[in-house]
Design a protein around this motif. Structure first.
Motif, PDB file in Angstrom:
ATOM      1  N   GLU A 181       4.111  -3.935   9.900  1.00 37.62           N
ATOM      2  CA  GLU A 181       4.676  -3.938  11.404  1.00 37.62           C
ATOM      3  C   GLU A 181       4.990  -2.444  11.657  1.00 37.62           C
ATOM      4  OE1 GLU A 181       8.128  -6.632  11.899  1.00 37.62           O
ATOM      5  OE2 GLU A 181       7.354  -8.036  11.220  1.00 37.62           O
ATOM      6  N   ALA A 182       4.877  -1.656  10.556  1.00 36.54           N
ATOM      7  CA  ALA A 182       5.517   0.056  10.690  1.00 36.54           C
ATOM      8  C   ALA A 182       5.297   0.672   9.698  1.00 36.54           C
ATOM      9  CB  ALA A 182       7.628  -0.035  11.196  1.00 36.54           C
ATOM     10  N   LEU A 183       4.859   1.944   8.877  1.00 35.04           N
ATOM     11  CA  LEU A 183       5.211   2.394   8.031  1.00 35.04           C
ATOM     12  C   LEU A 183       6.267   2.898   7.308  1.00 35.04           C
ATOM     13  CD1 LEU A 183       1.817   4.546   8.535  1.00 35.04           C
ATOM     14  CD2 LEU A 183       2.389   2.533   7.919  1.00 35.04           C
ATOM     15  N   LEU A 184       7.122   3.379   5.922  1.00 37.63           N
ATOM     16  CA  LEU A 184       7.524   3.513   5.572  1.00 37.63           C
ATOM     17  C   LEU A 184       7.605   5.110   4.767  1.00 37.63           C
ATOM     18  CD1 LEU A 184      10.248   1.449   4.305  1.00 37.63           C
ATOM     19  CD2 LEU A 184      10.025   4.025   3.438  1.00 37.63           C
ATOM     20  N   ARG A 185       8.505   5.903   5.658  1.00 37.06           N
ATOM     21  CA  ARG A 185       8.321   7.533   5.366  1.00 37.06           C
ATOM     22  C   ARG A 185       9.506   7.716   4.186  1.00 37.06           C
ATOM     23  NH1 ARG A 185       4.007   9.636   7.510  1.00 37.06           N
ATOM     24  NH2 ARG A 185       2.755   8.250   9.736  1.00 37.06           N
ATOM     25  N   ASP A 186       8.199   8.814   3.582  1.00 32.64           N
ATOM     26  CA  ASP A 186      10.097   8.964   2.020  1.00 32.64           C
ATOM     27  C   ASP A 186       9.175  10.153   1.842  1.00 32.64           C
ATOM     28  OD1 ASP A 186      12.227   9.143   0.852  1.00 32.64           O
ATOM     29  OD2 ASP A 186      13.358   7.321   1.290  1.00 32.64           O
ATOM     30  N   ARG A 187       9.597  10.861   0.836  1.00 31.88           N
ATOM     31  CA  ARG A 187       9.344  11.147  -0.260  1.00 31.88           C
ATOM     32  C   ARG A 187      10.446  11.770  -1.572  1.00 31.88           C
ATOM     33  NH1 ARG A 187       8.179  17.226   0.470  1.00 31.88           N
ATOM     34  NH2 ARG A 187       8.940  18.861  -0.851  1.00 31.88           N
ATOM     35  N   LEU A 188       9.376  11.485  -2.556  1.00 33.79           N
ATOM     36  CA  LEU A 188       9.468  12.079  -3.699  1.00 33.79           C
ATOM     37  C   LEU A 188       9.616  13.409  -4.208  1.00 33.79           C
ATOM     38  CD1 LEU A 188       6.412   9.933  -5.494  1.00 33.79           C
ATOM     39  CD2 LEU A 188       9.019   9.544  -5.235  1.00 33.79           C
TER      40      LEU A 188
ATOM     41  N   LEU B 142       0.485  -1.121  -0.340  1.00 32.44           N
ATOM     42  CA  LEU B 142       0.156  -0.592  -0.339  1.00 32.44           C
ATOM     43  C   LEU B 142       1.170   1.505  -0.143  1.00 32.44           C
ATOM     44  CD1 LEU B 142      -3.002  -1.367   2.722  1.00 32.44           C
ATOM     45  CD2 LEU B 142      -2.675  -1.667  -0.074  1.00 32.44           C
ATOM     46  N   VAL B 143       0.580   2.376  -0.828  1.00 32.49           N
ATOM     47  CA  VAL B 143       1.043   3.082  -0.801  1.00 32.49           C
ATOM     48  C   VAL B 143       0.549   4.508  -1.318  1.00 32.49           C
ATOM     49  CG1 VAL B 143       3.442   5.069  -2.361  1.00 32.49           C
ATOM     50  CG2 VAL B 143       3.062   2.206  -2.333  1.00 32.49           C
ATOM     51  N   ARG B 144       0.488   5.627  -0.455  1.00 34.68           N
ATOM     52  CA  ARG B 144       0.392   6.573   0.024  1.00 34.68           C
ATOM     53  C   ARG B 144       1.383   8.103  -0.983  1.00 34.68           C
ATOM     54  NH1 ARG B 144      -4.451   6.137   3.441  1.00 34.68           N
ATOM     55  NH2 ARG B 144      -5.206   4.783   3.159  1.00 34.68           N
ATOM     56  N   ILE B 145       0.995   8.736  -1.037  1.00 40.86           N
ATOM     57  CA  ILE B 145       1.445  10.196  -1.972  1.00 40.86           C
ATOM     58  C   ILE B 145       0.777  10.989  -1.805  1.00 40.86           C
ATOM     59  CG2 ILE B 145       2.809  11.028  -4.306  1.00 40.86           C
ATOM     60  CD1 ILE B 145       3.436   8.101  -5.172  1.00 40.86           C
ATOM     61  N   ASP B 146       1.339  12.137  -1.344  1.00 33.89           N
ATOM     62  CA  ASP B 146       0.878  13.866  -1.634  1.00 33.89           C
ATOM     63  C   ASP B 146       1.147  13.923  -3.030  1.00 33.89           C
ATOM     64  OD1 ASP B 146       0.142  16.301  -1.215  1.00 33.89           O
ATOM     65  OD2 ASP B 146      -0.203  16.598   0.920  1.00 33.89           O
ATOM     66  N   PRO B 147       0.237  14.600  -4.044  1.00 32.23           N
ATOM     67  CA  PRO B 147       0.857  15.403  -4.693  1.00 32.23           C
ATOM     68  C   PRO B 147       1.546  16.476  -4.239  1.00 32.23           C
ATOM     69  CG  PRO B 147      -1.334  14.295  -5.219  1.00 32.23           C
ATOM     70  CD  PRO B 147      -0.914  14.325  -3.607  1.00 32.23           C
ATOM     71  N   GLY B 148       1.131  16.876  -3.473  1.00 29.68           N
ATOM     72  CA  GLY B 148       1.818  18.294  -3.629  1.00 29.68           C
ATOM     73  C   GLY B 148       3.073  18.372  -2.296  1.00 29.68           C
ATOM     74  N   SER B 149       3.233  17.599  -1.635  1.00 32.53           N
ATOM     75  CA  SER B 149       4.668  17.584  -0.809  1.00 32.53           C
ATOM     76  C   SER B 149       5.628  16.847  -1.634  1.00 32.53           C
ATOM     77  CB  SER B 149       3.639  17.885   0.631  1.00 32.53           C
ATOM     78  OG  SER B 149       3.650  16.602   0.448  1.00 32.53           O
ATOM     79  N   GLY B 150       4.999  15.688  -1.974  1.00 32.99           N
ATOM     80  CA  GLY B 150       5.504  14.725  -2.370  1.00 32.99           C
ATOM     81  C   GLY B 150       5.928  13.348  -1.124  1.00 32.99           C
ATOM     82  N   GLU B 151       4.682  13.802  -0.297  1.00 30.95           N
ATOM     83  CA  GLU B 151       5.158  12.994   0.950  1.00 30.95           C
ATOM     84  C   GLU B 151       4.663  11.755   0.580  1.00 30.95           C
ATOM     85  OE1 GLU B 151       3.095  12.628   5.765  1.00 30.95           O
ATOM     86  OE2 GLU B 151       3.012  14.021   4.552  1.00 30.95           O
ATOM     87  N   LEU B 152       5.325  10.635   0.798  1.00 32.65           N
ATOM     88  CA  LEU B 152       5.325   8.974   0.702  1.00 32.65           C
ATOM     89  C   LEU B 152       5.327   7.852   2.183  1.00 32.65           C
ATOM     90  CD1 LEU B 152       6.029   7.129  -1.954  1.00 32.65           C
ATOM     91  CD2 LEU B 152       7.651   6.630  -1.827  1.00 32.65           C
ATOM     92  N   VAL B 153       4.298   7.560   1.943  1.00 33.16           N
ATOM     93  CA  VAL B 153       3.991   6.496   3.691  1.00 33.16           C
ATOM     94  C   VAL B 153       3.615   5.390   2.212  1.00 33.16           C
ATOM     95  CG1 VAL B 153       2.870   6.458   4.392  1.00 33.16           C
ATOM     96  CG2 VAL B 153       3.086   8.498   4.074  1.00 33.16           C
TER      97      VAL B 153
ATOM     98  N   VAL C 193       5.375   5.604 -11.280  1.00 32.31           N
ATOM     99  CA  VAL C 193       5.123   7.239 -10.532  1.00 32.31           C
ATOM    100  C   VAL C 193       5.921   7.933 -10.588  1.00 32.31           C
ATOM    101  CG1 VAL C 193       3.685   8.141  -8.814  1.00 32.31           C
ATOM    102  CG2 VAL C 193       3.072   6.139  -9.117  1.00 32.31           C
ATOM    103  N   ARG C 194       5.745   9.182 -11.352  1.00 33.84           N
ATOM    104  CA  ARG C 194       6.486  10.199 -11.171  1.00 33.84           C
ATOM    105  C   ARG C 194       6.602  11.300 -10.721  1.00 33.84           C
ATOM    106  NH1 ARG C 194      10.750   9.835 -16.291  1.00 33.84           N
ATOM    107  NH2 ARG C 194       7.879  10.598 -17.154  1.00 33.84           N
ATOM    108  N   ARG C 195       6.867  12.219  -9.706  1.00 34.93           N
ATOM    109  CA  ARG C 195       6.718  13.940  -9.919  1.00 34.93           C
ATOM    110  C   ARG C 195       7.110  14.342  -9.903  1.00 34.93           C
ATOM    111  NH1 ARG C 195       7.575  17.212  -4.246  1.00 34.93           N
ATOM    112  NH2 ARG C 195       5.990  18.463  -4.179  1.00 34.93           N
ATOM    113  N   ILE C 196       6.107  15.406 -10.835  1.00 34.50           N
ATOM    114  CA  ILE C 196       6.567  16.649 -11.815  1.00 34.50           C
ATOM    115  C   ILE C 196       6.373  18.040 -11.173  1.00 34.50           C
ATOM    116  CG2 ILE C 196       6.947  15.186 -13.938  1.00 34.50           C
ATOM    117  CD1 ILE C 196       3.255  15.712 -14.446  1.00 34.50           C
ATOM    118  N   ALA C 197       6.831  18.455 -11.543  1.00 29.41           N
ATOM    119  CA  ALA C 197       6.622  20.578 -10.772  1.00 29.41           C
ATOM    120  C   ALA C 197       4.851  20.499 -11.902  1.00 29.41           C
ATOM    121  CB  ALA C 197       7.376  21.240 -11.815  1.00 29.41           C
ATOM    122  N   PRO C 198       3.954  20.740 -10.966  1.00 37.11           N
ATOM    123  CA  PRO C 198       2.522  21.099 -12.223  1.00 37.11           C
ATOM    124  C   PRO C 198       2.542  22.111 -12.807  1.00 37.11           C
ATOM    125  CG  PRO C 198       2.393  21.592  -9.604  1.00 37.11           C
ATOM    126  CD  PRO C 198       3.576  21.068 -10.031  1.00 37.11           C
ATOM    127  N   GLU C 199       1.091  21.900 -14.165  1.00 36.90           N
ATOM    128  CA  GLU C 199       1.653  23.371 -14.925  1.00 36.90           C
ATOM    129  C   GLU C 199       0.970  24.328 -14.581  1.00 36.90           C
ATOM    130  OE1 GLU C 199       0.312  21.749 -17.736  1.00 36.90           O
ATOM    131  OE2 GLU C 199       1.349  20.320 -18.797  1.00 36.90           O
TER     132      GLU C 199
END
Length: 419
Positions: free
Chosen positions: A335-342, A288-299, A407-413
């Motif tokens: 067991e635990a969540l893993l957090r990172d950032r795109l 399971l993956v959660r991505i915040d498009p604005g901040s790039g936060e990845l869980v 999934v690739r993070r890009i700068a929004p137009e």
């Protein structure tokens, strides 16, 4: 009954000549003479070739009595010195059927002709010409029969070929219809990428068997009410429709729990609780993956699934390994969540084990995956998953369903809203 004619012969020529004249004088037709002469020659051939004589006996048609009245001519061929008596099996297939009598004798009885017996004594050449003409007529008839049968066989073969072509065309139509149905089923099972500002998404699916393009490897992606993108990757045990059903159960349960607001770290365990009551044989790995498009936060939350791979814009790679056990496993749950950032330009690669375990060595597969992702990370997103799969699976020793999702993070137009 008295035998009126008896002659001894030591050659086929003499025997044939005697039969020709005897049958002609008795009024036997040319066709019957031909068949009689050919049959007697076959019976006597071995004896005469071996130098042993044969006797030709005949009862002319003019003698009285019931037996005589039954036939125009009765011919006996006696083989007095033959090592064995003629057998019934040996007489089968003669042009003119014969009877085997007690002793070394073979008997032919020819019917009386409708127009009586002949009156002239033709020469040997005339007799042969008449019988030859009859033989040629018979050969012509056989040739016509052969031509007719050949024509009928040709028509039959043409009909069979036409039927075969029709069956091939029908089979191709069924294959095309089957393919359309399966593609429609695939479209229903595999939703298109989510369109959201700040993220690009693409997926590649490859079945283990081309003629069964559904399996236990599925994915799901959608936008939560808070704008976060949720991605689920599932690999259910087995192949075919049974595993597809299991994987669908998992993705539907996860979507329902996620939309109800359950915490990400609890969803794998809750999915196991929900499905255990009606699918006792279900076993599936889940990521399971959660991505915040604005901040790039990845869980990330995991349940026995291969780790995700993060490829930075500069080419650096790392595996995102979150611990947990899958649905149907002992003690299921994350067991635990893993957090990172795109960051902008970073690429996230999610996949099932069919991608990295095609050589039965997951570590080698992960190395190949990292190298492939580095090389193609700047390509248009639509072609990246297939390019990675093609390079990583260049040699396949263990065929399995495969999902590669990027999934690739890009700068929004400018002016693009968060979806």
């Amino acid at each position: 009954m008295t035998t009126e004619i008896t002659t001894t012969h030591r050659s086929l020529t003499g025997l044939r000549t005697a039969l020709h004249r005897l049958a002609q004088r008795s009024g036997v037709s040319a066709e019957e003479r031909y068949r009689l002469t050919l049959s007697a020659s076959r019976v006597a051939a071995d004896e005469l070739t071996a130098g042993r004589p044969v006797l030709l006996e005949a009862d002319p048609p003019h003698q009285s009595g019931a037996e005589a009245g039954a036939a125009a001519l009765t011919v006996r061929l006696v083989l007095p010195e033959a090592p064995a008596q003629p057998s019934a099996e040996g007489l089968e297939g003669l042009p003119l059927p014969a009877q085997r009598k007690p002793g070394p004798a073979v008997v032919w009885q020819l019917p009386a002709p409708a127009d009586g017996t002949g009156t002239e004594e033709p020469g040997a050449l005339e007799l042969l010409e008449a019988e030859l003409a009859e033989a040629l007529a018979r050969a012509d008839a056989l040739a016509e029969d052969h031509q007719r049968l050949t024509h009928e066989l040709s028509e039959t073969n043409s009909g069979v070929l036409a039927l075969y072509i029709q069956l091939e065309e029908r089979d191709e139509q069924l294959r095309q219809a089957h393919g359309r149905m399966l593609r429609q089923l695939e479209d229903a099972l595999r939703p298109p990428p989510v369109r959201v500002a700040g993220l690009e998404m693409a997926v590649h699916y490859e079945p283990a068997e081309k003629d069964a393009p559904t399996g236990g490897d599925l994915y799901d992606w959608f936008v939560l009410p808070d704008g976060t993108v949720h991605i689920t990757v599932v690999d259910a045990l087995g192949h075919g429709l049974t595993s597809t059903r299991s994987a669908l159960n998992v993705t539907h349960a996860v979507r329902t729990l996620a939309l109800e607001g359950h915490a990400l770290e609890s969803i794998v365990a809750r999915t196991d609780e929900v499905l255990a009551t009606f699918d006792h044989e279900l076993m599936a790995t889940v990521q399971l993956v959660r991505i915040d498009p604005g901040s790039g936060e990845l869980v990330l939350a995991n349940g026995s699934h291969p780790p995700a791979m993060l490829v930075r814009e500069d080419g650096a790679t790392s595996l995102l390994e979150a611990r947990g056990r899958g649905v149907g496993f002992p003690l299921p749950g994350s067991e635990a969540l893993l957090r990172d950032r795109l960051d902008s330009g970073d690429l996230l690669v999610l996949y099932t084990d069919g991608l990295t375990e095609s050589r039965r060595d997951p570590r080698e597969g992960e190395v190949r995956l990292a190298r492939a992702a580095q090389r193609v990370r700047h390509r248009p997103i639509e072609g990246i998953p297939a390019a990675i799969a093609e390079e990583v699976r260049s040699v396949v020793l263990h065929s399995d369903d495969t999902v590669a999702l990027t999934v690739r993070r890009i700068a929004p137009e400018p002016g693009q809203e968060r979806g």
